[in-house]
Design an enzyme around this catalytic site. Structure first.
Site, mmCIF file in Angstrom:
data_model
loop_
_atom_site.group_PDB
_atom_site.id
_atom_site.type_symbol
_atom_site.label_atom_id
_atom_site.label_comp_id
_atom_site.label_asym_id
_atom_site.label_seq_id
_atom_site.Cartn_x
_atom_site.Cartn_y
_atom_site.Cartn_z
ATOM 1 N N LYS A 163 -0.524 -28.609 1.549
ATOM 2 C CA LYS A 163 -1.767 -29.154 1.011
ATOM 3 C C LYS A 163 -1.431 -29.961 -0.234
ATOM 4 O O LYS A 163 -0.582 -29.531 -1.044
ATOM 5 C CB LYS A 163 -2.734 -28.018 0.665
ATOM 6 C CG LYS A 163 -3.163 -27.187 1.862
ATOM 7 C CD LYS A 163 -4.172 -27.917 2.739
ATOM 8 C CE LYS A 163 -4.743 -27.005 3.815
ATOM 9 N NZ LYS A 163 -5.791 -27.679 4.614
ATOM 10 N N ASP A 188 -1.806 -32.482 3.938
ATOM 11 C CA ASP A 188 -3.257 -32.460 4.146
ATOM 12 C C ASP A 188 -3.933 -32.461 2.784
ATOM 13 O O ASP A 188 -3.664 -31.589 1.959
ATOM 14 C CB ASP A 188 -3.646 -31.195 4.932
ATOM 15 C CG ASP A 188 -5.133 -31.131 5.249
ATOM 16 O OD1 ASP A 188 -5.863 -32.097 4.958
ATOM 17 O OD2 ASP A 188 -5.568 -30.092 5.813
ATOM 18 N N GLU A 213 -3.044 -35.979 6.549
ATOM 19 C CA GLU A 213 -4.314 -35.535 7.095
ATOM 20 C C GLU A 213 -5.425 -35.693 6.053
ATOM 21 O O GLU A 213 -5.275 -35.272 4.907
ATOM 22 C CB GLU A 213 -4.157 -34.063 7.507
ATOM 23 C CG GLU A 213 -5.313 -33.506 8.291
ATOM 24 C CD GLU A 213 -5.079 -32.029 8.677
ATOM 25 O OE1 GLU A 213 -3.908 -31.578 8.646
ATOM 26 O OE2 GLU A 213 -6.055 -31.345 8.981
ATOM 27 N N ASP A 238 -9.486 -35.186 9.976
ATOM 28 C CA ASP A 238 -9.914 -33.802 10.231
ATOM 29 C C ASP A 238 -11.413 -33.718 9.928
ATOM 30 O O ASP A 238 -12.244 -33.871 10.838
ATOM 31 C CB ASP A 238 -9.090 -32.841 9.357
ATOM 32 C CG ASP A 238 -9.572 -31.396 9.391
ATOM 33 O OD1 ASP A 238 -10.560 -31.100 10.085
ATOM 34 O OD2 ASP A 238 -8.974 -30.533 8.710
ATOM 35 N N LYS A 262 -10.938 -29.437 15.768
ATOM 36 C CA LYS A 262 -11.274 -28.045 15.443
ATOM 37 C C LYS A 262 -12.530 -27.642 16.208
ATOM 38 O O LYS A 262 -13.574 -28.289 16.078
ATOM 39 C CB LYS A 262 -11.539 -27.901 13.936
ATOM 40 C CG LYS A 262 -10.289 -28.007 13.085
ATOM 41 C CD LYS A 262 -10.603 -27.812 11.615
ATOM 42 C CE LYS A 262 -9.315 -27.782 10.805
ATOM 43 N NZ LYS A 262 -9.572 -27.883 9.351
HETATM 44 MG MG MG Z 1 -7.206 -30.293 7.461
#
Ligand code: MG
Length: 366
Positions: A163, A188, A213, A238, A262
């Protein structure tokens, strides 16, 4: 299929370490298991918002309220000929995608159990195992980050995702490359940057990343296109990829080269398969992301990730990587970089009722 009754069980399991991303930190995982009873069978789904407003505005409480107050009364007792009929009701209701996913995925489990086939076959998948990647949050320092990656990577994950946020990007990436060589690596940002950061983000190209991402805000498809036009690293959407219409618009704008799908974000498996198909038609590869969910939702993502255009490792990890325990039997387990789907029908990861009891914070039958 007719839902004779629906049971909800809200469980809460401590995380093994706090999970920090650019917009928050959590230390417990909440999930609402949705059991749809129909004609002697039971289908299990998971509605899996994070506590607080960690990923979206929806919380466990708002999801419980939406399930009990809006969705369940519209579903129970109705004669539903197909998953499409279930989705027609849920789509008309709209709103909280976690709640819709909880019910919708329970019906998929029910239907594939009735057919005596594993969920992945009902979805059109052909494999029974999926490559798994490690995801790690934001740490106080680079040494802690490196230590965490080293600890988990030893379990066999085939890529690493870290992240990032402004002030925590280039230095940790340089540290990871130095320590782990040419490991498959991605980042991300959960939307933490703005268009003003585009010159800075060009430095990501120095790290040979699989993708970046969701660098920019959810609604900034044009900004993502601007970034992608100057970046060699593929942009993956995302949070932006909330429905097929938005994904089609993103593809037309050249906002991304990869999409993370997702189940919880798109409101269930049917919409997830549709998004997969839209991306496949446009030559855009996809992969299966997580909230992360507990084992029921994680299992569903594994089944989904066996479809042909799921090209990159999933974010589904071993149950015990994030949670001190899980509510499924068997636990999800990475072996040799892959997670296998057990034999059986439906989800194949089934509820462990002892653990359900242990971690229940609220339950109800409707
Ligand atoms: Mg993500």
């Amino acid at each position: 299929m007719k839902a004779d009754r629906i049971a909800l069980t809200h469980v809460r399991i401590p995380l093994v370490e706090p999970f920090k991303i650019s917009n928050g930190v959590v230390s417990e995982k909440d999930g609402i298991m949705v059991s749809v009873f129909s004609d002697g069978l039971v289908g299990i789904g998971e509605a899996s918002p994070m506590s607080g407003s960690f990923y979206s505005d929806d919380t466990p409480d708002s999801t419980w309220s939406y399930l009990t107050g809006t969705l369940i009364p519209r579903i129970t007792g109705k004669n539903l000929d197909s998953i499409d009929d279930v989705n027609a009701i849920l789509d008309l209701a709209g709103g909280n995608s976690f709640a819709r996913a909880g019910i919708e995925t329970a019906f998929w489990d029910l239907q594939s159990k009735r057919q005596g086939i594993p969920l992945f076959k009902a979805l059109g998948g052909t494999r029974n195992s999926v490559e798994s990647g490690l995801a790690v949050g934001i740490y106080p320092g680079i040494q802690e980050l490196i230590a965490a990656i080293g600890r988990y990577l030893a379990e066999g994950y085939v890529r690493v995702k870290i992240k990032i946020q402004p002030g925590w990007d280039i230095a940790p990436l340089a540290g990871v490359r130095k320590s782990f060589g040419d490991v498959k690596l991605m980042v991300d940002a959960n939307g933490a940057y703005t268009r003003a950061d585009i010159p800075h983000l060009r430095a990501l190209d120095d790290f040979d990343l699989m993708m970046v991402e969701q660098p920019l805000a959810q609604d900034d498809l044009e900004g993502h296109a601007e970034l992608q036009s100057v970046l060699r690293t593929p942009v993956c959407l995302d949070e932006s990829a909330k429905d097929c219409a938005t994904v089609k618009r993103a593809i037309a704008l050249n906002s991304c080269r990869i999409v993370n799908i997702k189940i919880q974000r798109v409101g269930g498996l049917k919409h997830a398969v549709e998004m997969h198909d839209v991306c496949a038609g446009a030559g855009i590869p996809v992969w299966g992301g997580t909230m992360p969910e507990l084992g029921i939702g994680g299992g569903q993502t594994l089944h989904l990730s066996t479809l042909g255009n799921f090209t990159f490792p999933t974010d589904v990890e071993s149950s015990l990587r994030w949670f001190v325990d899980d509510i499924v039997d068997p636990l999800i387990q990475v072996r040799d970089g892959k997670i296998g789907i057990p034999e059986g029908s439906g989800n194949c990861f089934t509820l462990n009722h002892d653990n359900m009891k242990k971690y229940t914070v609220r339950e109800g039958i409707f």
